[in-house]
Design a protein around this motif. Structure first.
Motif, PDB file in Angstrom:
ATOM      1  N   LEU A 242      62.169  29.202  56.940  1.00 62.32           N
ATOM      2  CA  LEU A 242      62.029  28.204  55.700  1.00 62.32           C
ATOM      3  C   LEU A 242      60.680  28.620  55.027  1.00 62.32           C
ATOM      4  O   LEU A 242      60.698  28.731  53.811  1.00 62.32           O
ATOM      5  CB  LEU A 242      61.933  26.686  55.854  1.00 62.32           C
ATOM      6  N   GLY A 243      59.604  28.873  55.855  1.00 59.94           N
ATOM      7  CA  GLY A 243      58.278  29.408  55.296  1.00 59.94           C
ATOM      8  C   GLY A 243      58.485  30.607  54.853  1.00 59.94           C
ATOM      9  O   GLY A 243      57.848  31.087  53.901  1.00 59.94           O
ATOM     10  N   ALA A 244      59.290  31.514  55.392  1.00 60.84           N
ATOM     11  CA  ALA A 244      59.440  32.762  54.869  1.00 60.84           C
ATOM     12  C   ALA A 244      60.190  32.766  53.693  1.00 60.84           C
ATOM     13  O   ALA A 244      60.006  33.641  52.783  1.00 60.84           O
ATOM     14  CB  ALA A 244      59.993  33.780  56.027  1.00 60.84           C
ATOM     15  N   PHE A 245      61.406  32.041  53.359  1.00 56.06           N
ATOM     16  CA  PHE A 245      61.828  31.991  52.293  1.00 56.06           C
ATOM     17  C   PHE A 245      60.785  31.643  50.978  1.00 56.06           C
ATOM     18  O   PHE A 245      60.995  32.504  50.127  1.00 56.06           O
ATOM     19  CB  PHE A 245      62.959  30.665  52.377  1.00 56.06           C
ATOM     20  N   PHE A 246      60.099  30.690  51.139  1.00 55.63           N
ATOM     21  CA  PHE A 246      59.040  30.361  50.242  1.00 55.63           C
ATOM     22  C   PHE A 246      57.930  31.546  50.022  1.00 55.63           C
ATOM     23  O   PHE A 246      57.568  31.792  48.779  1.00 55.63           O
ATOM     24  CB  PHE A 246      58.318  29.229  50.272  1.00 55.63           C
ATOM     25  N   LEU A 247      57.637  31.966  51.022  1.00 48.38           N
ATOM     26  CA  LEU A 247      56.457  32.819  50.800  1.00 48.38           C
ATOM     27  C   LEU A 247      56.804  34.190  50.133  1.00 48.38           C
ATOM     28  O   LEU A 247      56.275  34.778  49.303  1.00 48.38           O
ATOM     29  CB  LEU A 247      56.140  33.407  52.342  1.00 48.38           C
ATOM     30  N   LEU A 248      58.227  34.742  50.641  1.00 47.96           N
ATOM     31  CA  LEU A 248      58.780  35.996  50.125  1.00 47.96           C
ATOM     32  C   LEU A 248      59.090  35.834  48.535  1.00 47.96           C
ATOM     33  O   LEU A 248      58.999  36.663  47.673  1.00 47.96           O
ATOM     34  CB  LEU A 248      59.863  36.402  50.922  1.00 47.96           C
ATOM     35  N   ALA A 249      59.520  34.654  48.241  1.00 49.32           N
ATOM     36  CA  ALA A 249      59.707  34.024  46.925  1.00 49.32           C
ATOM     37  C   ALA A 249      58.467  34.540  45.919  1.00 49.32           C
ATOM     38  O   ALA A 249      58.334  34.714  44.940  1.00 49.32           O
ATOM     39  CB  ALA A 249      60.409  32.770  46.930  1.00 49.32           C
ATOM     40  N   SER A 250      57.315  33.866  46.665  1.00 48.22           N
ATOM     41  CA  SER A 250      56.128  33.745  46.120  1.00 48.22           C
ATOM     42  C   SER A 250      55.688  35.284  45.613  1.00 48.22           C
ATOM     43  O   SER A 250      55.273  35.622  44.563  1.00 48.22           O
ATOM     44  CB  SER A 250      55.109  32.964  46.576  1.00 48.22           C
ATOM     45  N   GLY A 336      46.602  41.247  48.558  1.00 48.33           N
ATOM     46  CA  GLY A 336      46.635  42.205  49.900  1.00 48.33           C
ATOM     47  C   GLY A 336      46.327  41.301  50.984  1.00 48.33           C
ATOM     48  O   GLY A 336      47.011  41.589  52.137  1.00 48.33           O
ATOM     49  N   LEU A 337      45.066  40.910  51.284  1.00 50.85           N
ATOM     50  CA  LEU A 337      44.718  40.127  52.337  1.00 50.85           C
ATOM     51  C   LEU A 337      45.794  39.102  52.646  1.00 50.85           C
ATOM     52  O   LEU A 337      46.216  39.149  54.084  1.00 50.85           O
ATOM     53  CB  LEU A 337      43.320  39.547  52.071  1.00 50.85           C
ATOM     54  N   GLY A 338      46.238  38.263  51.854  1.00 54.82           N
ATOM     55  CA  GLY A 338      47.132  37.006  52.139  1.00 54.82           C
ATOM     56  C   GLY A 338      48.496  37.612  52.499  1.00 54.82           C
ATOM     57  O   GLY A 338      48.840  37.146  53.548  1.00 54.82           O
ATOM     58  N   SER A 339      48.923  38.558  51.712  1.00 51.02           N
ATOM     59  CA  SER A 339      50.270  39.073  51.909  1.00 51.02           C
ATOM     60  C   SER A 339      50.407  39.902  53.406  1.00 51.02           C
ATOM     61  O   SER A 339      51.348  39.560  53.955  1.00 51.02           O
ATOM     62  CB  SER A 339      51.044  39.600  50.885  1.00 51.02           C
ATOM     63  N   GLY A 340      49.612  40.783  53.529  1.00 46.36           N
ATOM     64  CA  GLY A 340      49.457  41.562  54.815  1.00 46.36           C
ATOM     65  C   GLY A 340      49.359  40.758  56.115  1.00 46.36           C
ATOM     66  O   GLY A 340      50.061  40.734  56.985  1.00 46.36           O
ATOM     67  N   GLY A 341      48.339  39.573  55.853  1.00 49.58           N
ATOM     68  CA  GLY A 341      48.209  38.884  57.163  1.00 49.58           C
ATOM     69  C   GLY A 341      49.545  37.971  57.257  1.00 49.58           C
ATOM     70  O   GLY A 341      49.725  38.057  58.475  1.00 49.58           O
ATOM     71  N   THR A 342      50.024  37.289  56.445  1.00 52.05           N
ATOM     72  CA  THR A 342      51.224  36.311  56.646  1.00 52.05           C
ATOM     73  C   THR A 342      52.485  37.317  56.952  1.00 52.05           C
ATOM     74  O   THR A 342      53.244  36.910  58.003  1.00 52.05           O
ATOM     75  CB  THR A 342      51.685  35.779  55.315  1.00 52.05           C
ATOM     76  N   ASN A 343      52.393  38.466  56.600  1.00 49.25           N
ATOM     77  CA  ASN A 343      53.757  39.263  57.132  1.00 49.25           C
ATOM     78  C   ASN A 343      53.459  39.784  58.560  1.00 49.25           C
ATOM     79  O   ASN A 343      54.248  39.382  59.257  1.00 49.25           O
ATOM     80  CB  ASN A 343      53.502  40.734  56.279  1.00 49.25           C
ATOM     81  N   ALA A 344      52.265  40.135  58.853  1.00 51.14           N
ATOM     82  CA  ALA A 344      51.880  40.630  60.371  1.00 51.14           C
ATOM     83  C   ALA A 344      52.082  39.341  61.122  1.00 51.14           C
ATOM     84  O   ALA A 344      52.972  39.766  62.348  1.00 51.14           O
ATOM     85  CB  ALA A 344      50.755  41.174  60.275  1.00 51.14           C
ATOM     86  N   LEU A 345      51.588  38.240  60.700  1.00 49.18           N
ATOM     87  CA  LEU A 345      51.905  37.043  61.783  1.00 49.18           C
ATOM     88  C   LEU A 345      53.300  36.584  61.745  1.00 49.18           C
ATOM     89  O   LEU A 345      53.702  36.295  62.777  1.00 49.18           O
ATOM     90  CB  LEU A 345      50.825  35.939  61.270  1.00 49.18           C
ATOM     91  N   MET A 346      54.098  36.948  60.856  1.00 47.15           N
ATOM     92  CA  MET A 346      55.453  36.295  60.706  1.00 47.15           C
ATOM     93  C   MET A 346      56.093  37.154  61.834  1.00 47.15           C
ATOM     94  O   MET A 346      56.866  36.711  62.421  1.00 47.15           O
ATOM     95  CB  MET A 346      55.776  36.486  59.435  1.00 47.15           C
ATOM     96  N   PHE A 347      56.063  38.391  61.876  1.00 47.57           N
ATOM     97  CA  PHE A 347      56.644  39.181  62.839  1.00 47.57           C
ATOM     98  C   PHE A 347      56.125  38.987  64.464  1.00 47.57           C
ATOM     99  O   PHE A 347      57.280  38.674  64.837  1.00 47.57           O
ATOM    100  CB  PHE A 347      56.596  40.672  62.383  1.00 47.57           C
ATOM    101  N   SER A 348      55.088  38.526  64.389  1.00 54.96           N
ATOM    102  CA  SER A 348      54.320  38.111  65.533  1.00 54.96           C
ATOM    103  C   SER A 348      55.204  36.747  66.077  1.00 54.96           C
ATOM    104  O   SER A 348      55.514  36.623  67.378  1.00 54.96           O
ATOM    105  CB  SER A 348      53.096  38.119  65.611  1.00 54.96           C
TER     106      SER A 348
END
Length: 696
Positions: A242-250, A336-348
């Motif tokens: 659910l978090g990924a949906f809203f984040l990728l939408a943004s 870039g800082l925010g999107s890169g950080g969320t993306n890396a942590l999402m995979f982890s």
């Protein structure tokens, strides 16, 4: 170079890693072209309204998620002399290139309805063709090597390639949007996409030529029933999706309409290149910081913090003064800082939810879990692109106009700033419900390790689980490694910092205990046979490359799933092998023995260490290396072995808590160490037969 030695230090040359990364350059020549520029192509060149363009973008992105699932179920069913995966790069790249060119080549004379049909059809075909190339390409990293360290390098290389490609692509394409009214604009776009398509095919072929499938395909199959059973009881995964949906939408709300911002708010479409570069720099920087963020703040808190940064970035984007490039660059850097950080942590975090699902339900479903997340992410991308276009359309955007109205400019600002900020806040709020902390995950991994070892023993002897576990003996040992009727024989595991003497101590210890000696899977003696230059090959750049694994990619979910599945498969194979080795007693060096056999009845777990200067001296004496070479070897050995343990078992082999005995071998002789361990073992297990074993 021996096979095992090369595995220990990494099997893939930089040339092969680089060649593999070219495949992701090829991927992103088309993927990023559609993500960043398709929307503005539809409105400013093909002449569609923003609302219609957004609807096409949204539907085809959601279809892309379904196409990934179709490709994931199909690509490995065909086996050829080139393997199961590589042929898709060879034969799938040309059809992909053709539909890519056609997508950006809508004829000028078509009616509005036929233009919609043209773009919709070829975008849908493009998404399908892309999935049938990208999915096998992502899967190829797990087929090229079993070394988890090397696979991290491959995924890190593709992340960097993805980020750099976005910047270069924007430098080529963005300036073309400064004037979209010329008679030759459609021809220019067709020629541009033809050039990109030809380049992509060439890069795919280079990747095909240099890659080799040396590891049998072993990733878990995707079962919808199994996946849904696991998901229903997997709250962390549900929250993450659910978090990924809203984040990728943004993120894709902003991505889809970012070109409008550069052209009309900043006043120069070519400046989009500077924005893309600022975003890439931010992404790369945060990738290097994510491990430290995770350690200090935890994954959920790190994710929430990154979401706060991306929200601030969106707000700043909204308030950037007209024509102020510097202000915009700062905002895009934060993005870039925010999107890169969320993306890396999402995979982890996703990898953690796979463990949670297994712990909660007994079902392990890497493929299904990542497939669900992939589909949700693609859905979020589609909804985001549609929402951005809907907003600018509602505020009166006129495609191709040299100047937009104040209302239209406000719509562009809202679509690139306030709307994605609101979606990012929703993602942040949702993730506050993510309840799987680092400590809880560590406990889950320990319990899973116990269950897996119990299951392996139960399977090996064909008995019920209840018969392989006894009441704890007061030392946390309750797992029987052999039938009770056969008694208990000594099992000692040894883990050492390189140069602490395990290769000398282990065999002597085994002889005194009357059991066999089992050396490390990838021995230091074998590593010593590697060319001197290879001993320091694990340099700062290679380590950094592994750190940025999957950070810069937006479409590598299933590739990540295969990596997790492959690590799990390797760990399980090692577990079975260890339990078999321990059946008749053994002194076992390395192999993650202290973790796998941690609860085994009759086991003793030892860690050997020594001062660095003493270890360097011993390595020099044993191998003939110079001091600097010995220091390099020690650093590589200690780092890589620990990294492999973290990847395969999520544990730190240097943590003293896993051992019964930690010995500094720098102040005593090897014989004294052997006597010390034997004496400690006999005092701990006085009834164990330490005189008669397989060698006795």
């Amino acid at each position: 170079m021996s096979k095992n030695a090369s595995k220990s230090t990494g099997t893939l040359s930089r040339g092969k890693v680089f060649a593999y990364s070219l495949g992701d350059v090829a991927n992103n020549l088309s993927f990023m072209m559609t993500s960043m520029f398709l929307m503005v192509y539809m409105t400013d060149i093909a002449g569609l309204s923003a609302g219609v363009a957004g609807t096409i973008y949204g539907i085809t992105k959601i279809w892309a998620g379904a196409a990934d699932l179709i490709a994931g179920q199909t690509v490995d069913r065909i086996n050829t002399r080139w393997g199961r995966l590589r042929p898709w790069l060879l034969f799938g790249s040309t059809p992909l290139a053709i539909v890519f060119v056609l997508l950006f080549s809508a004829p000028a004379g078509l009616s509005p309805a036929l233009t919609v049909a043209w773009i919709f059809l070829f975008d849908a075909l493009f998404q399908l063709a892309y999935s049938f190339v990208n999915i096998p390409y992502g899967s190829l990293s797990a087929a090229m090597t079993q070394d988890s360290v090397d696979r991290s390098k491959l995924s890190g290389a593709r992340s960097i390639a993805s980020a750099v490609t976005g910047v270069l692509l924007s430098a080529v394409v963005a300036p073309q949007f400064n004037d979209t009214t010329g008679d030759d604009v459609r021809l220019r776009f067709t020629l541009t996409t033809i050039a990109l398509a030809v380049l992509a095919v060439i890069l795919y072929l280079i990747c095909f030529k240099n890659a080799r499938e040396v590891v049998p395909r072993s990733a878990t199959k995707i079962s919808l029933k199994r996946t849904m059973t696991m998901i229903r009881q997997n709250r962390p995964l549900i929250v993450l999706c659910l978090g990924a949906f809203f984040l990728l939408a943004s993120i894709f709300t902003m991505n889809a309409v970012g070109m409008y911002y550069a052209r009309y708010v900043l006043g120069n479409a070519a400046w989009y290149t500077f924005l893309a570069l600022a975003q890439t720099v931010g992404t790369v920087i945060v990738a290097s910081l994510v491990p430290g963020i995770t350690t200090r703040f935890g994954k959920r808190n790190g994710y929430v913090g990154a979401a706060v940064v991306i929200t601030i970035a969106f707000v700043l984007i909204y308030f950037v003064p007209d024509g102020n490039l510097v202000f915009a660059i700062v905002a895009w850097f934060l993005f870039g800082l925010g999107s890169g950080g969320t993306n890396a942590l999402m995979f982890s975090m996703q990898a953690d939810t796979v463990d949670f699902g297994e712990w909660k339900t007994g079902l392990r479903a890497e493929g299904g879990s990542y497939s669900i997340l992939s589909f949700i992410r693609k859905t979020g991308q589609g909804v985001g692109g549609w929402a951005g276009a809907a907003v600018i359309g509602a505020f009166g955007y006129v495609g191709g106009a040299e100047v937009q109205s104040e209302s239209a400019l406000q719509g562009i600002r809202l679509a690139t700033g306030i709307l994605p900020a609101g979606l990012a806040i929703l993602a942040l709020v949702v993730m506050l419900w993510y309840n799987l902390s680092v400590d809880e995950h560590r406990g889950i991994v320990r319990e899973l390790n116990t269950r897996r070892s119990e299951g392996a023993v139960s399977t090996a002897y064909g008995v019920d689980l209840g018969r392989v576990v006894v009441e704890e003996l007061g030392d946390q040992r309750d797992l029987l490694l052999r039938p009770p009727s056969r008694g208990v024989l000594p099992v000692v595991t040894i883990f050492e910092l390189e140069g602490s003497g395990a290769t000398d101590i282990g065999p002597r210890l085994a002889e005194k205990l009357g059991v066999k000696y089992v050396p490390q899977k990838f021995s230091s003696d074998e590593v010593a046979k590697v060319e001197i230059s290879a001993l320091s090959s694990d340099n700062a750049f290679d380590r950094w490359l592994r750190t940025v694994s999957f950070t810069g990619t937006q479409d590598a979910d299933l590739a990540r799933a295969l990596g997790v599945a492959e690590d799990f498969s390797l760990a399980q194979a090692n577990r079975v092998e260890l339990l078999k080795l321990a059946e008749d007693g053994a002194v076992i060096a390395g192999r993650n023995g202290a973790l796998v056999l941690g609860r085994g009845v009759g086991t003793l777990h030892v860690r050997l260490t020594a001062p660095t200067n003493k270890r360097v001296e011993r390595v020099m004496s044993k191998t003939g290396l110079s001091q600097s070479q010995a220091e390099s070897r020690i650093a590589v050995e200690d780092r890589v072995r620990a990294e492999m343990s973290r990847n395969l078992y999520q544990w730190d082999p240097n943590a003293d808590e896993y051992y019964d005995l930690v010995i500094n071998t720098g102040t005593v002789t090897y014989e004294q160490v052997v006597d010390m361990i034997v004496g400690f073992y006999r005092s701990k297990y006085p009834e164990t037969d330490t005189e008669v074993g397989t060698n006795g």
